[in-house]
Scaffold this active site. Structure first.
Site, PDB file in Angstrom:
ATOM      1  N   SER A  29       0.663  -1.144   0.154  1.00 51.51           N
ATOM      2  CA  SER A  29      -0.301   0.385  -0.018  1.00 51.51           C
ATOM      3  C   SER A  29       0.466   0.965  -0.060  1.00 51.51           C
ATOM      4  O   SER A  29       1.785   0.822   0.215  1.00 51.51           O
ATOM      5  CB  SER A  29      -0.764   0.213   1.595  1.00 51.51           C
ATOM      6  OG  SER A  29      -1.473   1.827   0.788  1.00 51.51           O
ATOM      7  N   TYR A  87      -2.348  -1.313  10.403  1.00 53.42           N
ATOM      8  CA  TYR A  87      -2.324  -1.406   9.076  1.00 53.42           C
ATOM      9  C   TYR A  87      -0.951  -1.507   7.680  1.00 53.42           C
ATOM     10  O   TYR A  87       0.399  -1.780   7.200  1.00 53.42           O
ATOM     11  CB  TYR A  87      -3.075  -0.989   8.554  1.00 53.42           C
ATOM     12  CG  TYR A  87      -3.562  -0.622   6.736  1.00 53.42           C
ATOM     13  CD1 TYR A  87      -4.010  -1.847   6.217  1.00 53.42           C
ATOM     14  CD2 TYR A  87      -3.358   0.263   6.083  1.00 53.42           C
ATOM     15  CE1 TYR A  87      -4.113  -1.821   5.112  1.00 53.42           C
ATOM     16  CE2 TYR A  87      -3.491   0.138   4.373  1.00 53.42           C
ATOM     17  CZ  TYR A  87      -3.881  -1.178   4.155  1.00 53.42           C
ATOM     18  OH  TYR A  87      -3.922  -1.231   2.386  1.00 53.42           O
TER      19      TYR A  87
END
Length: 251
Positions: free
Chosen positions: A143, A156
């Protein structure tokens, strides 16, 4: 869409029940690969298989929870049992615990076990088969939060940074043995995972304003990069975290 010339190849995609994973599974099939469609969502995963078959491609369904070593081993074994080899793997399954306290042990553990440990276990099993076959290509989903910080999601961010590091380590480990390992680092993509943002006009407007191109990305835009990275067109690319974010982290 481009045909990347994967006829005769076998591809595995985790998290393929929708979003980026489904788009990638369809793109692999369109380029001629046989596709093992993997996820924990049976109905949606089988729907991906049906979409591939309806377009004239070849695919089979395999349920796999990437937090389970035994299910990952069975998943990779299914590809070998069905088609005798594994050439391409897209380790895309992941979670984004939007709105939850990721400093809480239970949420931290989920983020790390699926987003990072799951990718490691997939790579471990996939590479074993690819080494026997003389090589292959692996792509992992990280990401932009694997490259920059985010004040609200420690689990995350840590897991996605870990995927970038793991990708580089694996690329170095197998660089001379014919296995290329890369990662994609998407920005905000319009998928079921980002539905809470997509459905909120104020949040969507905010995200659009933070992206120089002024819009969300599409799953197909990530899928094209994934299949390219697995093709011979990217034969000298390994260890690379490819950013696909509409310019969001170019500031």
């Amino acid at each position: 869409m481009i045909d990347y010339g994967l006829e005769g190849k076998v591809a595995l995609v985790t998290g393929a029940s929708g979003g980026i994973g489904r788009a990638a599974a369809l793109a692999f099939a369109r380029s001629g690969a046989k596709v093992l469609v993997c996820d924990v969502k049976d109905e949606e995963g089988r729907e991906t298989v049906s979409m591939i078959e309806a377009a004239g491609g070849t695919a089979i369904w395999q349920r796999c929870d990437v937090s389970s070593s035994s299910e990952i081993k069975a998943m990779v074994g299914r590809a070998v049992d069905a088609w005798g080899r594994l050439d391409c793997a897209f380790n895309n399954a992941g979670v984004n615990l939007l709105g939850r306290d990721e400093f809480a042990d239970e949420n931290w553990d989920v983020a790390i076990s699926i987003n990072l440990t799951g990718v490691m276990r997939c790579i471990r099993e996939e590479a074993e088969v690819m080494l026997r076959n003389g090589g292959g290509a692996i792509v992992n989903t990280s990401s932009i939060n694997g490259l920059v910080g985010n004040p609200n999601q420690p689990g995350y961010v840590a897991s996605k940074h870990g995927v970038v590091g793991l990708t580089r380590q694996a690329a170095l480990k197998w660089a001379k043995e014919g296995i290329r390992v890369n990662a994609v680092c998407p920005g905000v993509i319009e998928t079921p995972m980002t539905a809470p943002i997509v459905s909120d006009p104020q949040l969507r407007s905010l995200v659009d304003s933070m992206t120089p191109m002024g819009r969300f990305g599409k799953p197909e835009e990530i899928a094209e990069a994934v299949v390219w990275l697995c093709s011979d067109a990217a034969s000298f690319v390994t260890g690379h975290p490819m950013v696909i974010d509409g310019g969001a982290i170019a500031f």
